[in-house]
Write a protein that holds these residues in place. Sequence first.
Motif, PDB file in Angstrom:
ATOM      1  N   THR A   1     -18.471  80.388 -54.671  1.00 16.61           N
ATOM      2  CA  THR A   1     -18.001  80.053 -53.324  1.00 16.61           C
ATOM      3  C   THR A   1     -19.017  80.421 -52.254  1.00 16.61           C
ATOM      4  O   THR A   1     -18.810  80.134 -51.077  1.00 16.61           O
ATOM      5  N   THR A   2     -20.125  81.046 -52.662  1.00  8.82           N
ATOM      6  CA  THR A   2     -21.202  81.397 -51.741  1.00  8.82           C
ATOM      7  C   THR A   2     -22.534  81.212 -52.458  1.00  8.82           C
ATOM      8  O   THR A   2     -22.582  81.043 -53.679  1.00  8.82           O
TER       9      THR A   2
ATOM     10  N   LYS B   1     -23.432  77.138 -54.196  1.00 10.21           N
ATOM     11  CA  LYS B   1     -22.053  77.080 -53.723  1.00 10.21           C
ATOM     12  C   LYS B   1     -21.422  75.728 -54.074  1.00 10.21           C
ATOM     13  O   LYS B   1     -21.952  74.674 -53.768  1.00 10.21           O
ATOM     14  N   GLY B   2     -20.269  75.786 -54.718  1.00  7.50           N
ATOM     15  CA  GLY B   2     -19.519  74.572 -55.034  1.00  7.50           C
ATOM     16  C   GLY B   2     -19.940  73.857 -56.291  1.00  7.50           C
ATOM     17  O   GLY B   2     -19.228  72.978 -56.771  1.00  7.50           O
TER      18      GLY B   2
ATOM     19  N   SER C   1     -13.498  73.161 -51.482  1.00 10.69           N
ATOM     20  CA  SER C   1     -13.951  74.502 -51.086  1.00 10.69           C
ATOM     21  C   SER C   1     -15.433  74.568 -50.776  1.00 10.69           C
ATOM     22  O   SER C   1     -16.056  75.603 -50.924  1.00 10.69           O
TER      23      SER C   1
END
Length: 369
Positions: A275-276, A280-281, A354
Amino acid sequence: MDVARAFAEKERLQGLIDAAVLAAAGTTDKNARFAIASAMLSKASDEPLDIEDVLLAENADGSLTGTYSGSIKTNFLQLAGLPSFDLKVSATALASEESAASTDCIYVLASQGQDVLINSGANIYSKTCRVNVHSKASPAFIMNSGAKIDTAKFCVKGTNYIKNGGTLSNLEVGCTPAADPYAGTLPEPMVSSSCTTSGTMDGQRITLKPGVHCATTFNGSPTITFQPGLHIIKGRMIINSGATVNAQGVSFYFPDVNSEIRANGELTFTATAPTTGTYKGLLMFEKTSDASNNANKQQYIFNGSKGEILEGIIYLPNRNVTYNSTTNQVNRITLVVNQMIMNSSNWLLEPYTSGSSTPSTGAYVRLIQ
């Protein structure tokens, strides 16, 4: 032969113009738009297009239109007094505040024929997911009896298809599918020549640190935990029947089209993207900067899961994906593939929302013409 060359060149140019306006429309600065479009055109793997040959026009609604006018020389028709064919292609892209991930979740990019095959027993349900099939082939897709695909939209660029039964909700043919939103934007890591793990691994509980995993096989039915971070799968990773896989905060990267994770059935698989950070993703992605790699499409099988939870972007534009798996809760993914076969899968699907590692302007850019 001259006509076939001209049509092939026109389709290639159309792809370049589409990519250029999609990349440039996300910003409102005129100079930045020109620079971004120029950079995208220069990335073409064969015969990059000079930005000086492209007219960029900003429209009243904020959209951006790119137009190329040129010609291609003939080899045979010049003997009949036709030395060249005129070629003209254009595309218009618009940035809006709607998130790409909020609606589009499957992209099938190929246009070779039977690019989507939906077999008996395939069941896919989503309230908001849009499926984008870029094929203009004859047929673009085939659907057999005993299947049910219920999504918000099933958009097919072509108009020729074969439907032998089953239920396909919200089908639109001859429409404009959303373009690949990640083309040329994803980070590609350097791959070490040394391996973090390799060969056969035994044990009931196995933990893998981030790194390079080379041609790895797991015997028995172990519980395999991938620690958070980047895991580079080099060669084929074989996970035998009955295993349980946990991969939270993980990105799987494939440095070539012969690298993959191959499960042999009855697998319980839980995987979520970071998520960071840089990746990310990104849940699964592959190298696309190598033209020879891109020209060598290979099969990838999501095989026989008895329970699967996936969250993140799965970017495999060089793979012909076969999906055999079952989900026991909603999978939140954005999936980009070359071709796709849906077999006896029970798939609950919603778009991944997200975030991603794609450069973001806060807007969703899409082709409108």
